[in-house]
Design a protein around this motif. Structure first.
Motif, PDB file in Angstrom:
ATOM      1  N   GLY A   1       5.934 -19.920 -28.078  1.00 18.96           N
ATOM      2  CA  GLY A   1       5.762 -18.597 -27.479  1.00 18.96           C
ATOM      3  C   GLY A   1       6.342 -18.516 -26.078  1.00 18.96           C
ATOM      4  O   GLY A   1       7.094 -19.372 -25.619  1.00 18.96           O
ATOM      5  N   GLU A   2       5.968 -17.470 -25.374  1.00 19.25           N
ATOM      6  CA  GLU A   2       6.455 -17.231 -24.007  1.00 19.25           C
ATOM      7  C   GLU A   2       5.467 -17.858 -23.033  1.00 19.25           C
ATOM      8  O   GLU A   2       4.535 -17.215 -22.542  1.00 19.25           O
ATOM      9  CB  GLU A   2       6.598 -15.723 -23.762  1.00 19.25           C
ATOM     10  N   THR A   3       5.658 -19.134 -22.738  1.00 19.47           N
ATOM     11  CA  THR A   3       4.746 -19.852 -21.864  1.00 19.47           C
ATOM     12  C   THR A   3       4.912 -19.369 -20.422  1.00 19.47           C
ATOM     13  O   THR A   3       5.951 -18.797 -20.068  1.00 19.47           O
ATOM     14  CB  THR A   3       5.023 -21.368 -21.917  1.00 19.47           C
ATOM     15  N   PRO A   4       3.924 -19.612 -19.567  1.00 15.11           N
ATOM     16  CA  PRO A   4       4.052 -19.215 -18.160  1.00 15.11           C
ATOM     17  C   PRO A   4       5.289 -19.802 -17.488  1.00 15.11           C
ATOM     18  O   PRO A   4       5.954 -19.120 -16.708  1.00 15.11           O
ATOM     19  CB  PRO A   4       2.764 -19.753 -17.528  1.00 15.11           C
ATOM     20  N   LEU A   5       5.611 -21.065 -17.797  1.00 17.30           N
ATOM     21  CA  LEU A   5       6.790 -21.671 -17.186  1.00 17.30           C
ATOM     22  C   LEU A   5       8.064 -20.998 -17.676  1.00 17.30           C
ATOM     23  O   LEU A   5       8.972 -20.709 -16.876  1.00 17.30           O
ATOM     24  CB  LEU A   5       6.840 -23.166 -17.495  1.00 17.30           C
ATOM     25  N   MET A   6       8.170 -20.729 -18.958  1.00 19.76           N
ATOM     26  CA  MET A   6       9.351 -20.049 -19.492  1.00 19.76           C
ATOM     27  C   MET A   6       9.516 -18.682 -18.840  1.00 19.76           C
ATOM     28  O   MET A   6      10.636 -18.265 -18.499  1.00 19.76           O
ATOM     29  CB  MET A   6       9.248 -19.920 -21.008  1.00 19.76           C
ATOM     30  N   MET A   7       8.427 -17.973 -18.639  1.00 15.74           N
ATOM     31  CA  MET A   7       8.484 -16.658 -17.995  1.00 15.74           C
ATOM     32  C   MET A   7       8.983 -16.782 -16.560  1.00 15.74           C
ATOM     33  O   MET A   7       9.819 -15.993 -16.108  1.00 15.74           O
ATOM     34  CB  MET A   7       7.105 -16.001 -18.033  1.00 15.74           C
ATOM     35  N   GLU A   8       8.478 -17.784 -15.823  1.00 15.74           N
ATOM     36  CA  GLU A   8       8.898 -17.965 -14.441  1.00 15.74           C
ATOM     37  C   GLU A   8      10.369 -18.360 -14.347  1.00 15.74           C
ATOM     38  O   GLU A   8      11.079 -17.915 -13.444  1.00 15.74           O
ATOM     39  CB  GLU A   8       8.021 -19.026 -13.765  1.00 15.74           C
ATOM     40  N   LEU A   9      10.819 -19.186 -15.270  1.00 16.66           N
ATOM     41  CA  LEU A   9      12.232 -19.569 -15.282  1.00 16.66           C
ATOM     42  C   LEU A   9      13.120 -18.343 -15.500  1.00 16.66           C
ATOM     43  O   LEU A   9      14.143 -18.169 -14.820  1.00 16.66           O
ATOM     44  CB  LEU A   9      12.493 -20.597 -16.382  1.00 16.66           C
ATOM     45  N   ARG A  10      12.742 -17.501 -16.438  1.00 11.57           N
ATOM     46  CA  ARG A  10      13.536 -16.309 -16.731  1.00 11.57           C
ATOM     47  C   ARG A  10      13.506 -15.314 -15.567  1.00 11.57           C
ATOM     48  O   ARG A  10      14.506 -14.646 -15.294  1.00 11.57           O
ATOM     49  CB  ARG A  10      13.033 -15.642 -18.007  1.00 11.57           C
ATOM     50  N   ASN A  11      12.368 -15.217 -14.907  1.00 12.86           N
ATOM     51  CA  ASN A  11      12.213 -14.223 -13.847  1.00 12.86           C
ATOM     52  C   ASN A  11      12.850 -14.646 -12.526  1.00 12.86           C
ATOM     53  O   ASN A  11      13.181 -13.788 -11.699  1.00 12.86           O
ATOM     54  CB  ASN A  11      10.725 -13.932 -13.612  1.00 12.86           C
ATOM     55  N   ASN A  12      13.024 -15.963 -12.319  1.00 11.36           N
ATOM     56  CA  ASN A  12      13.440 -16.438 -11.000  1.00 11.36           C
ATOM     57  C   ASN A  12      14.801 -17.110 -10.937  1.00 11.36           C
ATOM     58  O   ASN A  12      15.342 -17.283  -9.839  1.00 11.36           O
ATOM     59  CB  ASN A  12      12.386 -17.415 -10.454  1.00 11.36           C
ATOM     60  N   LEU A  13      15.357 -17.500 -12.083  1.00 15.98           N
ATOM     61  CA  LEU A  13      16.629 -18.216 -12.072  1.00 15.98           C
ATOM     62  C   LEU A  13      17.696 -17.400 -12.788  1.00 15.98           C
ATOM     63  O   LEU A  13      17.454 -16.858 -13.864  1.00 15.98           O
ATOM     64  CB  LEU A  13      16.477 -19.593 -12.734  1.00 15.98           C
ATOM     65  N   GLY A  14      18.859 -17.324 -12.192  1.00 16.15           N
ATOM     66  CA  GLY A  14      19.927 -16.492 -12.736  1.00 16.15           C
ATOM     67  C   GLY A  14      20.714 -17.177 -13.827  1.00 16.15           C
ATOM     68  O   GLY A  14      21.927 -17.407 -13.694  1.00 16.15           O
ATOM     69  N   ALA A  15      20.045 -17.541 -14.897  1.00  8.38           N
ATOM     70  CA  ALA A  15      20.704 -18.221 -16.010  1.00  8.38           C
ATOM     71  C   ALA A  15      19.993 -17.861 -17.305  1.00  8.38           C
ATOM     72  O   ALA A  15      18.828 -17.437 -17.304  1.00  8.38           O
ATOM     73  CB  ALA A  15      20.695 -19.736 -15.798  1.00  8.38           C
ATOM     74  N   ASP A  16      20.688 -18.029 -18.411  1.00  8.47           N
ATOM     75  CA  ASP A  16      20.108 -17.810 -19.732  1.00  8.47           C
ATOM     76  C   ASP A  16      19.170 -18.967 -20.060  1.00  8.47           C
ATOM     77  O   ASP A  16      19.585 -20.123 -20.056  1.00  8.47           O
ATOM     78  CB  ASP A  16      21.241 -17.718 -20.761  1.00  8.47           C
ATOM     79  N   VAL A  17      17.907 -18.669 -20.330  1.00 10.30           N
ATOM     80  CA  VAL A  17      16.903 -19.700 -20.595  1.00 10.30           C
ATOM     81  C   VAL A  17      16.608 -19.748 -22.094  1.00 10.30           C
ATOM     82  O   VAL A  17      16.225 -18.746 -22.699  1.00 10.30           O
ATOM     83  CB  VAL A  17      15.601 -19.429 -19.813  1.00 10.30           C
ATOM     84  N   GLN A  18      16.792 -20.913 -22.689  1.00  8.77           N
ATOM     85  CA  GLN A  18      16.553 -21.097 -24.114  1.00  8.77           C
ATOM     86  C   GLN A  18      15.642 -22.301 -24.323  1.00  8.77           C
ATOM     87  O   GLN A  18      15.675 -23.259 -23.553  1.00  8.77           O
ATOM     88  CB  GLN A  18      17.873 -21.348 -24.852  1.00  8.77           C
ATOM     89  N   SER A  19      14.844 -22.237 -25.393  1.00  8.83           N
ATOM     90  CA  SER A  19      14.038 -23.388 -25.783  1.00  8.83           C
ATOM     91  C   SER A  19      14.628 -23.960 -27.063  1.00  8.83           C
ATOM     92  O   SER A  19      14.885 -23.226 -28.019  1.00  8.83           O
ATOM     93  CB  SER A  19      12.577 -22.979 -26.009  1.00  8.83           C
ATOM     94  N   LEU A  20      14.881 -25.263 -27.070  1.00  6.90           N
ATOM     95  CA  LEU A  20      15.598 -25.890 -28.177  1.00  6.90           C
ATOM     96  C   LEU A  20      14.672 -26.217 -29.343  1.00  6.90           C
ATOM     97  O   LEU A  20      13.662 -26.904 -29.181  1.00  6.90           O
ATOM     98  CB  LEU A  20      16.281 -27.170 -27.701  1.00  6.90           C
ATOM     99  N   ASP A  21      15.066 -25.747 -30.535  1.00  5.38           N
ATOM    100  CA  ASP A  21      14.422 -26.136 -31.779  1.00  5.38           C
ATOM    101  C   ASP A  21      15.285 -27.222 -32.405  1.00  5.38           C
ATOM    102  O   ASP A  21      16.450 -26.988 -32.751  1.00  5.38           O
ATOM    103  CB  ASP A  21      14.313 -24.928 -32.716  1.00  5.38           C
ATOM    104  N   LEU A  22      14.752 -28.432 -32.538  1.00 11.32           N
ATOM    105  CA  LEU A  22      15.521 -29.539 -33.083  1.00 11.32           C
ATOM    106  C   LEU A  22      16.076 -29.236 -34.473  1.00 11.32           C
ATOM    107  O   LEU A  22      17.104 -29.790 -34.877  1.00 11.32           O
ATOM    108  CB  LEU A  22      14.660 -30.797 -33.150  1.00 11.32           C
ATOM    109  N   SER A  23      15.411 -28.372 -35.209  1.00 14.34           N
ATOM    110  CA  SER A  23      15.880 -28.011 -36.542  1.00 14.34           C
ATOM    111  C   SER A  23      17.267 -27.388 -36.514  1.00 14.34           C
ATOM    112  O   SER A  23      17.989 -27.419 -37.515  1.00 14.34           O
ATOM    113  CB  SER A  23      14.896 -27.034 -37.212  1.00 14.34           C
ATOM    114  N   ASP A  24      17.646 -26.823 -35.365  1.00 11.49           N
ATOM    115  CA  ASP A  24      18.955 -26.182 -35.242  1.00 11.49           C
ATOM    116  C   ASP A  24      20.083 -27.176 -34.989  1.00 11.49           C
ATOM    117  O   ASP A  24      21.256 -26.841 -35.162  1.00 11.49           O
ATOM    118  CB  ASP A  24      18.939 -25.145 -34.107  1.00 11.49           C
ATOM    119  N   VAL A  25      19.745 -28.393 -34.570  1.00 17.05           N
ATOM    120  CA  VAL A  25      20.804 -29.349 -34.183  1.00 17.05           C
ATOM    121  C   VAL A  25      20.691 -30.699 -34.887  1.00 17.05           C
ATOM    122  O   VAL A  25      21.608 -31.513 -34.785  1.00 17.05           O
ATOM    123  CB  VAL A  25      20.801 -29.571 -32.653  1.00 17.05           C
TER     124      VAL A  25
END
Length: 301
Positions: free
Chosen positions: A248-272
């Motif tokens: 889900g949208e954890t507090p840390l993920m939210m802060e990363l998206r709100n404060n850093l000027g970059a695309d933030v993704q969480s890696l699902d190992l199933s994709d790689v």
């Protein structure tokens, strides 16, 4: 890293094992029809595994990993990672020269230390000579770990550390020149790896619980991104990849998206990672580093 080679390899697959305070994480990667595949992964809820090898050995056997070649991933506090400028010596003399270069930076004596190194790209740290990371560990601890691995039915070939094991996955996700920040999250020690063109340029360990000190984690990542651009001279970081998969949208993920000027993704190992094992969220959370270590590209034998 810190290679220990046995003459007679017992298996086509490579098992990676990571000792954690709450148990043992295992993963096995093998070549199946000319493709590398995760054939097994498991987390063993074993208290004090170093003093209960018989219990671990039974679990290793039940997971189908017995008599396999093995890579042991060291945990926080069992090694040191030091960034230095490479001495100007022939390659065959490099390890000895490195040992004397870092002797005042590590907590082991030159007699007790075992080291290996990872070379950074040629353009890392502009204006300076070639840079590399030295990994140092206690020779006696390594010897004890090797004996333990053999007692549970595994054949040690490599000693690894999380910062370098993560590269087995991160290199394929950072092939563009634009900067990629890889943030591996762990309660005891998180890792920031700054990547460009599949190369590692900077690695930092965060020795605090990221879920408690969210602001510090965001600030440390921001500082790493700034340093990557201003001091190392690489293009701005455009993407942040968070490992392992976040629920889900954890507090840390939210802060990363709100404060850093970059695309933030969480890696699902199933994709790689191609896997025979269902890569559940719980398995990814517990076994991410062991899976990454098992994916190492091995040299021809």
């Amino acid at each position: 890293m810190l290679r220990f080679r046995k003459k007679n390899s017992r298996s086509n697959g490579l098992v990676a094992i990571h000792l954690l305070p709450e148990g043992v994480a295992l993963a096995c990667v093998a070549s199946v029809e000319n493709k590398r595949k995760l054939t097994a992964a498991a987390f063993l809820n074993v208290s004090d595994p170093l003093n209960n090898p018989a219990i671990v050995a039974t679990s290793v056997s039940e997971a189908g990993m017995a008599n396999s070649r093995c890579s042991l991933v060291l945990s926080s506090g069992e090694y040191q990672l030091v960034l230095i400028e490479a001495p100007d010596v022939p390659k065959e003399e490099l390890k000895e020269a490195l040992l004397w270069r870092v002797k005042d930076m590590i907590q082991y004596s030159t007699d007790d230390a075992i080291i290996d190194y990872y070379e950074l790209p040629e353009d890392a740290f502009r204006g300076r000579g070639k840079m590399l990371y030295v990994v140092a560990a206690d020779r006696k601890l390594i010897a004890k770990r090797i004996s333990w691995l053999e007692s549970i039915g595994l054949f040690p070939e490599y000693i690894d550390v999380p910062e370098m094991a993560l590269l087995n996955i991160a290199e394929g996700l950072s092939e563009s020149e634009a900067g990629t920040a890889v943030l591996y999250l762990n309660e005891k020690q998180s890792v920031i790896n700054m990547m460009s063109s599949a190369g590692l340029y900077l690695s930092r360990a965060l020795s605090y619980d990221h879920s408690v000190q969210i602001d510090n984690a965001v600030l440390d990542l921001q500082r790493s991104m700034d340093y990557f651009e201003s001091q190392i001279g690489k293009p701005p970081c455009m993407r942040i990849i968070v490992m392992p998969l976040q629920v889900g949208e954890t507090p840390l993920m939210m802060e990363l998206r709100n404060n850093l000027g970059a695309d933030v993704q969480s890696l699902d190992l199933s994709d790689v990672v191609e896997s025979d094992e269902p890569l559940t969220i719980d398995l990814q959370q517990r076994c991410f580093v062991s899976i990454a270590a098992a994916l190492r590209c091995e040299e021809s034998k």
